[in-house]
Scaffold this active site. Structure first.
Site, PDB file in Angstrom:
ATOM      1  N   HIS A   6     -13.760  -2.679  15.078  1.00 33.11           N
ATOM      2  CA  HIS A   6     -13.696  -1.241  14.765  1.00 33.11           C
ATOM      3  C   HIS A   6     -13.962  -0.453  16.049  1.00 33.11           C
ATOM      4  O   HIS A   6     -14.876  -0.789  16.816  1.00 33.11           O
ATOM      5  CB  HIS A   6     -14.730  -0.882  13.690  1.00 33.11           C
ATOM      6  CG  HIS A   6     -14.591   0.534  13.226  1.00 33.11           C
ATOM      7  ND1 HIS A   6     -15.188   1.595  13.859  1.00 33.11           N
ATOM      8  CD2 HIS A   6     -13.883   1.073  12.195  1.00 33.11           C
ATOM      9  CE1 HIS A   6     -14.871   2.722  13.242  1.00 33.11           C
ATOM     10  NE2 HIS A   6     -14.082   2.433  12.225  1.00 33.11           N
ATOM     11  N   GLU A  54       0.847  -1.197   0.000  1.00 33.49           N
ATOM     12  CA  GLU A  54       0.000   0.000   0.000  1.00 33.49           C
ATOM     13  C   GLU A  54       0.881   1.246   0.000  1.00 33.49           C
ATOM     14  O   GLU A  54       1.898   1.290   0.695  1.00 33.49           O
ATOM     15  CB  GLU A  54      -0.889   0.014   1.243  1.00 33.49           C
ATOM     16  CG  GLU A  54      -1.745   1.281   1.333  1.00 33.49           C
ATOM     17  CD  GLU A  54      -2.778   1.213   2.422  1.00 33.49           C
ATOM     18  OE1 GLU A  54      -3.689   0.379   2.317  1.00 33.49           O
ATOM     19  OE2 GLU A  54      -2.657   1.991   3.387  1.00 33.49           O
ATOM     20  N   THR A  93      -4.021   4.846  -1.169  1.00 35.46           N
ATOM     21  CA  THR A  93      -5.043   5.336  -0.242  1.00 35.46           C
ATOM     22  C   THR A  93      -5.684   6.618  -0.783  1.00 35.46           C
ATOM     23  O   THR A  93      -5.164   7.252  -1.708  1.00 35.46           O
ATOM     24  CB  THR A  93      -4.473   5.600   1.166  1.00 35.46           C
ATOM     25  OG1 THR A  93      -3.489   6.623   1.065  1.00 35.46           O
ATOM     26  CG2 THR A  93      -3.865   4.342   1.761  1.00 35.46           C
ATOM     27  N   ASP A 109     -12.744   8.092   8.081  1.00 35.35           N
ATOM     28  CA  ASP A 109     -12.966   8.513   9.477  1.00 35.35           C
ATOM     29  C   ASP A 109     -13.838   9.760   9.508  1.00 35.35           C
ATOM     30  O   ASP A 109     -13.725  10.616   8.632  1.00 35.35           O
ATOM     31  CB  ASP A 109     -11.619   8.771  10.164  1.00 35.35           C
ATOM     32  CG  ASP A 109     -10.942   7.455  10.543  1.00 35.35           C
ATOM     33  OD1 ASP A 109     -11.663   6.521  10.941  1.00 35.35           O
ATOM     34  OD2 ASP A 109      -9.711   7.370  10.412  1.00 35.35           O
ATOM     35  N   LYS A 162       7.909   3.560   1.729  1.00 37.28           N
ATOM     36  CA  LYS A 162       9.343   3.349   1.995  1.00 37.28           C
ATOM     37  C   LYS A 162       9.830   2.175   1.140  1.00 37.28           C
ATOM     38  O   LYS A 162       9.665   1.011   1.521  1.00 37.28           O
ATOM     39  CB  LYS A 162       9.560   3.024   3.482  1.00 37.28           C
ATOM     40  CG  LYS A 162       9.286   4.211   4.395  1.00 37.28           C
ATOM     41  CD  LYS A 162       9.490   3.798   5.836  1.00 37.28           C
ATOM     42  CE  LYS A 162       9.117   4.924   6.770  1.00 37.28           C
ATOM     43  NZ  LYS A 162       8.811   4.475   8.106  1.00 37.28           N
ATOM     44  N   HIS A 219      -8.300   3.369  -3.535  1.00 41.16           N
ATOM     45  CA  HIS A 219      -9.191   3.551  -2.388  1.00 41.16           C
ATOM     46  C   HIS A 219     -10.149   4.717  -2.675  1.00 41.16           C
ATOM     47  O   HIS A 219      -9.794   5.659  -3.385  1.00 41.16           O
ATOM     48  CB  HIS A 219      -8.387   3.881  -1.128  1.00 41.16           C
ATOM     49  CG  HIS A 219      -7.608   2.723  -0.593  1.00 41.16           C
ATOM     50  ND1 HIS A 219      -7.257   2.609   0.723  1.00 41.16           N
ATOM     51  CD2 HIS A 219      -7.117   1.612  -1.196  1.00 41.16           C
ATOM     52  CE1 HIS A 219      -6.581   1.492   0.908  1.00 41.16           C
ATOM     53  NE2 HIS A 219      -6.469   0.872  -0.243  1.00 41.16           N
ATOM     54  N   ALA A 254      -6.356  10.028   3.033  1.00 43.86           N
ATOM     55  CA  ALA A 254      -5.807   9.835   4.371  1.00 43.86           C
ATOM     56  C   ALA A 254      -4.722  10.863   4.618  1.00 43.86           C
ATOM     57  O   ALA A 254      -3.828  11.043   3.790  1.00 43.86           O
ATOM     58  CB  ALA A 254      -5.256   8.422   4.522  1.00 43.86           C
TER      59      ALA A 254
HETATM   60  P1  FAD Z   1     -17.712   0.909   7.834  1.00 45.85           P
HETATM   61  O1  FAD Z   1     -17.674  -0.404   7.154  1.00 45.85           O
HETATM   62  O2  FAD Z   1     -18.851   1.815   7.512  1.00 45.85           O
HETATM   63  O3  FAD Z   1     -17.669   0.634   9.409  1.00 45.85           O
HETATM   64  C1  FAD Z   1     -17.470   1.705  10.329  1.00 45.85           C
HETATM   65  C2  FAD Z   1     -18.225   1.424  11.621  1.00 45.85           C
HETATM   66  O4  FAD Z   1     -19.645   1.481  11.365  1.00 45.85           O
HETATM   67  C3  FAD Z   1     -17.979   0.036  12.212  1.00 45.85           C
HETATM   68  O5  FAD Z   1     -18.032   0.154  13.609  1.00 45.85           O
HETATM   69  C4  FAD Z   1     -19.144  -0.794  11.691  1.00 45.85           C
HETATM   70  O6  FAD Z   1     -19.425  -1.915  12.521  1.00 45.85           O
HETATM   71  C5  FAD Z   1     -20.272   0.241  11.731  1.00 45.85           C
HETATM   72  N1  FAD Z   1     -21.309  -0.012  10.719  1.00 45.85           N
HETATM   73  C6  FAD Z   1     -21.139  -0.449   9.462  1.00 45.85           C
HETATM   74  N2  FAD Z   1     -22.336  -0.527   8.833  1.00 45.85           N
HETATM   75  C7  FAD Z   1     -23.272  -0.134   9.735  1.00 45.85           C
HETATM   76  C8  FAD Z   1     -24.691   0.010   9.692  1.00 45.85           C
HETATM   77  N3  FAD Z   1     -25.374  -0.294   8.576  1.00 45.85           N
HETATM   78  N4  FAD Z   1     -25.320   0.450  10.811  1.00 45.85           N
HETATM   79  C9  FAD Z   1     -24.651   0.768  11.936  1.00 45.85           C
HETATM   80  N5  FAD Z   1     -23.286   0.650  12.037  1.00 45.85           N
HETATM   81  C10 FAD Z   1     -22.621   0.209  10.944  1.00 45.85           C
HETATM   82  N6  FAD Z   1      -9.276   5.870   5.544  1.00 45.85           N
HETATM   83  C11 FAD Z   1      -9.115   6.854   4.620  1.00 45.85           C
HETATM   84  O7  FAD Z   1      -9.489   8.004   4.862  1.00 45.85           O
HETATM   85  N7  FAD Z   1      -8.526   6.584   3.403  1.00 45.85           N
HETATM   86  C12 FAD Z   1      -8.108   5.346   3.070  1.00 45.85           C
HETATM   87  O8  FAD Z   1      -7.588   5.147   1.965  1.00 45.85           O
HETATM   88  C13 FAD Z   1      -8.263   4.285   4.027  1.00 45.85           C
HETATM   89  N8  FAD Z   1      -7.866   3.012   3.734  1.00 45.85           N
HETATM   90  C14 FAD Z   1      -8.103   1.999   4.641  1.00 45.85           C
HETATM   91  C15 FAD Z   1      -7.754   0.683   4.306  1.00 45.85           C
HETATM   92  C16 FAD Z   1      -7.957  -0.365   5.216  1.00 45.85           C
HETATM   93  C17 FAD Z   1      -7.584  -1.778   4.836  1.00 45.85           C
HETATM   94  C18 FAD Z   1      -8.516  -0.073   6.496  1.00 45.85           C
HETATM   95  C19 FAD Z   1      -8.721  -1.193   7.492  1.00 45.85           C
HETATM   96  C20 FAD Z   1      -8.882   1.230   6.821  1.00 45.85           C
HETATM   97  C21 FAD Z   1      -8.683   2.280   5.911  1.00 45.85           C
HETATM   98  N9  FAD Z   1      -9.053   3.598   6.201  1.00 45.85           N
HETATM   99  C22 FAD Z   1      -8.869   4.598   5.268  1.00 45.85           C
HETATM  100  C23 FAD Z   1      -9.630   3.924   7.513  1.00 45.85           C
HETATM  101  C24 FAD Z   1     -11.170   3.796   7.497  1.00 45.85           C
HETATM  102  O9  FAD Z   1     -11.728   4.782   6.670  1.00 45.85           O
HETATM  103  C25 FAD Z   1     -11.654   3.944   8.945  1.00 45.85           C
HETATM  104  O10 FAD Z   1     -11.239   2.848   9.710  1.00 45.85           O
HETATM  105  C26 FAD Z   1     -13.136   4.232   9.132  1.00 45.85           C
HETATM  106  O11 FAD Z   1     -13.335   4.616  10.508  1.00 45.85           O
HETATM  107  C27 FAD Z   1     -14.074   3.068   8.868  1.00 45.85           C
HETATM  108  O12 FAD Z   1     -14.144   2.782   7.549  1.00 45.85           O
HETATM  109  P2  FAD Z   1     -14.915   1.441   7.040  1.00 45.85           P
HETATM  110  O13 FAD Z   1     -14.906   1.496   5.577  1.00 45.85           O
HETATM  111  O14 FAD Z   1     -14.387   0.250   7.729  1.00 45.85           O
HETATM  112  O15 FAD Z   1     -16.408   1.775   7.597  1.00 45.85           O
END
Ligand code: FAD
Length: 292
Positions: free
Chosen positions: A152, A17, A48, A109, A275, A77, A51
């Site tokens: 999460h 990544e 990404t 986030d 890196k 992403h 971010a």
């Molecule tokens: P979701 O899948 O929406 O989940 C977030 C929370 O909401 C969880 O607690 C879940 O249980 C809950 N939830 C999901 N659906 C529902 C529903 N229908 N009703 C109620 N609650 C629900 N961030 C960036 O800004 N840019 C990036 O490029 C980026 N890349 C990432 C790559 C990976 C592999 C990972 C693990 C994270 C990345 N992130 C990135 C961070 C990510 O955006 C955050 O972790 C964010 O807080 C959650 O994103 P998610 O897509 O998992 O959200």
């Protein structure tokens, strides 16, 4: 190339990544580092989105350049939560027009200043909303979603988190990539529970090599990851010596990856933090294991 063909094969894969520059002036140096990683010819790379302040423009720009120059399949992403439908639809169309077939559908986030805001009129609340839009766009995307072996931070418990994850997969995710973790047993427990929750798509294990002591605080803040005693001892001993810490961090990540491969996790994605020397060292450590 769609990632599903890579992720469903039995062949061990080690992918990387990278993140886009935050400013125009940083573009060249970031691009140079990313190109060195691409030159290692990993099975795929992800870029990404947004971010740390980067922009979608750079995500796609980098994905397009690496794909065209090095032929490395790219995963772009995309986040949705602080966007409106018009912006997200334009991004989806731009990704499609650029010939990028793989999209990581993320919520993103919630910005700190909006945590207590009224969210009722937001266009997007969760990543599942974006997965549905990508599917509805009619483009034949391979779609990834994020998952959390340590739950999460916003979820009440793992059961609830897995229920939402299963819904996200059912909405159209072809694969999942995990948040970073430093104790493989957490991943093995998660995989068992995910399968029990009916999630059968490939799960790519995300590994973050910690190569300097200051990275740790940021990694914990971002991911809430548990740091095992064994890892913390290493930081205690080598944290104040940059060269030694880098070597120890690369060795720890390598050890984690070997254990994952030995336990039938076939796809590992390294959060290489732009890196190239870290990506190259891990790849060299695994050269025979990866058959290169
Ligand atoms: P979701 O899948 O929406 O989940 C977030 C929370 O909401 C969880 O607690 C879940 O249980 C809950 N939830 C999901 N659906 C529902 C529903 N229908 N009703 C109620 N609650 C629900 N961030 C960036 O800004 N840019 C990036 O490029 C980026 N890349 C990432 C790559 C990976 C592999 C990972 C693990 C994270 C990345 N992130 C990135 C961070 C990510 O955006 C955050 O972790 C964010 O807080 C959650 O994103 P998610 O897509 O998992 O959200």
């Amino acid at each position: 190339m769609k990632l599903t063909s890579i992720l469903k094969s039995d062949k061990l894969s080690l992918s990387f990544e990278v993140f886009p520059p935050k400013t125009d002036t940083a573009f060249e140096s970031v691009e140079c580092a990313i190109e060195q990683i691409a030159a290692l010819k990993p099975p795929f790379m992800s870029v990404t989105y947004g971010a740390g302040g980067g922009t979608g423009k750079y995500t796609l720009e980098i994905a397009k350049r690496i794909k065209a120059t090095y032929g490395v399949p790219m995963l772009a992403h995309l986040t949705c939560v602080s966007s409106d439908k018009k912006t997200v639809h334009a991004q989806i169309e731009a990704i499609r027009a650029a010939g990028i077939q793989n999209v990581m559908a993320l919520r993103g986030d919630i910005p700190a200043h909006l945590e207590d805001a009224d969210r009722s009129n937001w266009d997007y609340h969760h990543a599942i909303d974006l997965v549905r839009e990508l599917r509805a766009s009619g483009a034949d995307f391979c779609i990834g979603g994020a998952c959390y072996p340590e739950v999460h931070p916003e979820s009440k418990n793992q059961k609830e988190d897995l229920m939402h994850l299963a819904q996200k997969v059912d909405a159209g995710c072809d694969f999942l990539t995990t948040q970073m973790f430093f104790d493989n047993n957490l991943l093995y427990n998660f995989l068992y529970k995910a399968r029990e929750a009916g999630i059968t798509v490939p799960v790519v294990a995300g590994i973050m090599p910690i190569t300097n002591a200051s990275q740790i605080e940021r990694a914990i803040k971002l991911s809430g990851s548990h740091m095992p005693r064994r890892f913390l001892s290493l930081v205690d001993k080598f944290g104040s010596d940059p060269a030694a810490m880098k070597q120890a961090g690369i060795a720890y990540a390598t050890d984690q990856i070997i254990d994952l491969f030995a336990n039938n996790v076939t796809n590992v994605h390294v959060y290489s933090m732009n890196k190239p020397e870290v990506a190259a060292a891990i790849m060299a450590n695994l050269s025979d294991i990866l058959g290169k």
